[in-house]
Design a protein around this motif. Structure first.
Motif, short mmCIF file in Angstrom:
data_model
loop_
_atom_site.label_atom_id
_atom_site.label_comp_id
_atom_site.label_asym_id
_atom_site.label_seq_id
_atom_site.Cartn_x
_atom_site.Cartn_y
_atom_site.Cartn_z
N MET A 1 0.85 -1.20 0.00
CA MET A 1 0.00 0.00 0.00
C MET A 1 0.89 1.25 0.00
SD MET A 1 -2.85 1.22 2.82
CE MET A 1 -3.93 -0.19 2.51
N SER A 2 0.50 2.26 -0.77
CA SER A 2 1.27 3.50 -0.82
C SER A 2 0.98 4.35 0.41
CB SER A 2 0.95 4.28 -2.10
OG SER A 2 -0.45 4.49 -2.19
N SER A 3 1.82 5.38 0.60
CA SER A 3 1.74 6.16 1.84
C SER A 3 2.08 7.62 1.58
CB SER A 3 2.71 5.58 2.87
OG SER A 3 4.05 5.76 2.43
N TYR A 4 1.83 8.45 2.60
CA TYR A 4 2.21 9.86 2.56
C TYR A 4 3.64 10.08 3.05
CZ TYR A 4 -2.70 10.82 1.71
OH TYR A 4 -3.96 10.86 1.16
N PHE A 5 4.09 9.22 3.97
CA PHE A 5 5.44 9.36 4.53
C PHE A 5 6.09 7.99 4.66
CE2 PHE A 5 3.13 13.03 6.15
CZ PHE A 5 4.02 14.08 5.87
N GLN A 6 7.42 8.01 4.68
CA GLN A 6 8.22 6.84 4.99
C GLN A 6 9.10 7.17 6.19
OE1 GLN A 6 10.31 6.30 1.30
NE2 GLN A 6 8.65 5.16 0.34
N LEU A 7 9.16 6.26 7.14
CA LEU A 7 10.03 6.43 8.29
C LEU A 7 11.46 6.14 7.86
CD1 LEU A 7 10.26 6.86 11.41
CD2 LEU A 7 9.98 4.38 11.63
N VAL A 8 12.36 7.11 8.07
CA VAL A 8 13.76 6.94 7.63
C VAL A 8 14.73 6.97 8.81
CG1 VAL A 8 13.34 7.83 5.32
CG2 VAL A 8 13.94 9.43 7.14
N SER A 159 -11.81 10.69 2.45
CA SER A 159 -11.03 9.54 2.89
C SER A 159 -9.86 9.37 1.91
CB SER A 159 -11.87 8.27 2.96
OG SER A 159 -12.22 7.83 1.67
N THR A 160 -9.00 8.43 2.22
CA THR A 160 -7.85 8.16 1.37
C THR A 160 -7.51 6.68 1.43
OG1 THR A 160 -5.51 8.67 0.97
CG2 THR A 160 -6.26 8.72 3.25
N PRO A 161 -7.04 6.10 0.33
CA PRO A 161 -6.60 4.71 0.37
C PRO A 161 -5.17 4.55 0.87
CG PRO A 161 -6.42 5.54 -1.86
CD PRO A 161 -7.03 6.65 -1.04
N HIS A 162 -4.47 5.65 1.10
CA HIS A 162 -3.04 5.60 1.43
C HIS A 162 -2.79 5.56 2.94
CE1 HIS A 162 -2.42 6.41 -2.77
NE2 HIS A 162 -3.04 7.57 -2.68
N GLU A 163 -1.77 4.83 3.34
CA GLU A 163 -1.33 4.85 4.72
C GLU A 163 -0.71 6.20 5.05
OE1 GLU A 163 0.25 0.59 6.10
OE2 GLU A 163 1.42 1.45 4.46
N LEU A 164 -0.77 6.60 6.31
CA LEU A 164 -0.08 7.81 6.71
C LEU A 164 1.43 7.61 6.67
CD1 LEU A 164 -0.25 10.72 7.72
CD2 LEU A 164 -0.43 9.81 10.06
N ILE A 165 1.90 6.51 7.27
CA ILE A 165 3.32 6.17 7.30
C ILE A 165 3.47 4.74 6.80
CG2 ILE A 165 5.42 6.05 8.71
CD1 ILE A 165 3.82 7.67 10.86
N ALA A 166 4.33 4.53 5.83
CA ALA A 166 4.46 3.21 5.22
C ALA A 166 4.81 2.16 6.26
CB ALA A 166 5.54 3.25 4.14
N GLY A 167 3.98 1.12 6.35
CA GLY A 167 4.26 -0.01 7.21
C GLY A 167 4.12 0.25 8.69
N GLU A 168 3.63 1.44 9.08
CA GLU A 168 3.52 1.80 10.49
C GLU A 168 2.05 1.85 10.89
OE1 GLU A 168 6.09 2.68 12.82
OE2 GLU A 168 7.36 1.76 11.28
N GLU A 169 1.75 1.31 12.07
CA GLU A 169 0.39 1.39 12.60
C GLU A 169 0.18 2.76 13.23
OE1 GLU A 169 -2.55 -0.88 15.80
OE2 GLU A 169 -0.63 -1.79 15.19
#
Length: 255
Positions: A1-8, A159-169
């Motif tokens: 699933m795509s996201s708005y942010f990635q944790l780096v 609404s949005t189909p995208h996660e807020l942070i990739a792979g993060e709950e």
């Protein structure tokens, strides 16, 4: 699933193209960043207290670049706690937020207020907000209006189909707040190709925790005669009103 942010890294996040701004594609739209800051605040707080007010001050340009978020407690307490979050881009403060967390008790017996629900979004057609605004964030949304928007007035589900942070709950609250800043773009009083009216803040007051994947925005936009405006929104989830949002606008012609 795509996201708005990635944790780096610890407290560090890289925005994706879905966070792209409406006024400038090289900037972040504030809405998902507001959700990200809310998530950081919740991670800082102990379990139990409810975030009841979050105020964001937007201090400068939100470049579409890696951001860093720091959170500290300003006023500790067992029943009332105040925390502050600072978001930085390239070492510069771009957002400063403060949030009140209040302890939860059972007040069901005295609960009251407006409980009018918005019509559910299921049978409502999607409105392409990209007809009004450019940018990756706007393109990422599913917007469903309860009636055709008018200058300064609109009621929509977002609404949005995208996660807020990739792979993060993340919590339902953080995902909800990540859509609230959309309010300033759904009831435009003047074409954004002719006038600028960005908000310099966002304040959210909640009397209960929102639930579900839909953010309901019952929004009114007012422009004053001397370059200021206000976007006022009654916030909803599928069960009814959850609180209010206010945004102060700087209004000026593009030319």
């Amino acid at each position: 699933m795509s996201s708005y942010f990635q944790l780096v890294g610890e407290g560090r996040y890289k925005p994706t193209e879905h966070a792209g701004g409406a006024w400038d594609p090289a900037e972040q739209h504030f809405s998902p960043l507001g959700g990200l800051i809310t998530h950081a605040i919740e991670q800082h707080l102990p379990a139990g207290p409810a975030l009841s007010r979050i105020s964001f001050d937007i201090l400068g340009r939100l470049a579409l670049e890696e951001c860093e978020i720091h959170v500290e407690t300003i006023r500790p307490g067992r029943t009332i706690e105040l925390v502050e979050a600072v978001a930085l881009i390239a070492g510069r403060e771009v957002v400063r937020a403060r949030a009140w967390a209040l302890s939860c008790t059972d007040t069901t017996a005295v609960a009251g207020g407006d409980t009018t629900r918005l019509a559910p979004p299921d049978a409502i057609s999607t409105w392409p907000l990209t007809d009004v605004w450019p940018g990756g964030y706007i393109a990422s949304l599913d917007v469903r209006p309860l009636a055709p928007s008018k200058p300064g007035r609109a009621t929509v589900w977002v609404s949005t189909p995208h996660e807020l942070i990739a792979g993060e709950e993340v919590s339902a609250l953080a995902s909800y707040v990540a859509l609230v800043d959309t309010a300033n773009g759904i009831a435009v009083r003047q074409p954004p190709t002719e006038w600028m009216f960005p908000n310099v803040d966002l304040t959210v007051h909640l009397h209960r925790r929102p639930e579900g994947r839909w953010t309901g925005l019952d929004t009114t936009v007012t422009f004053g005669p001397t370059g200021q405006g206000v976007t006022s929104t009654v916030l909803h989830d599928l069960a009814g009103p959850v609180g209010y949002a206010q945004q102060i606008l700087t209004v000026r012609p593009l030319s």
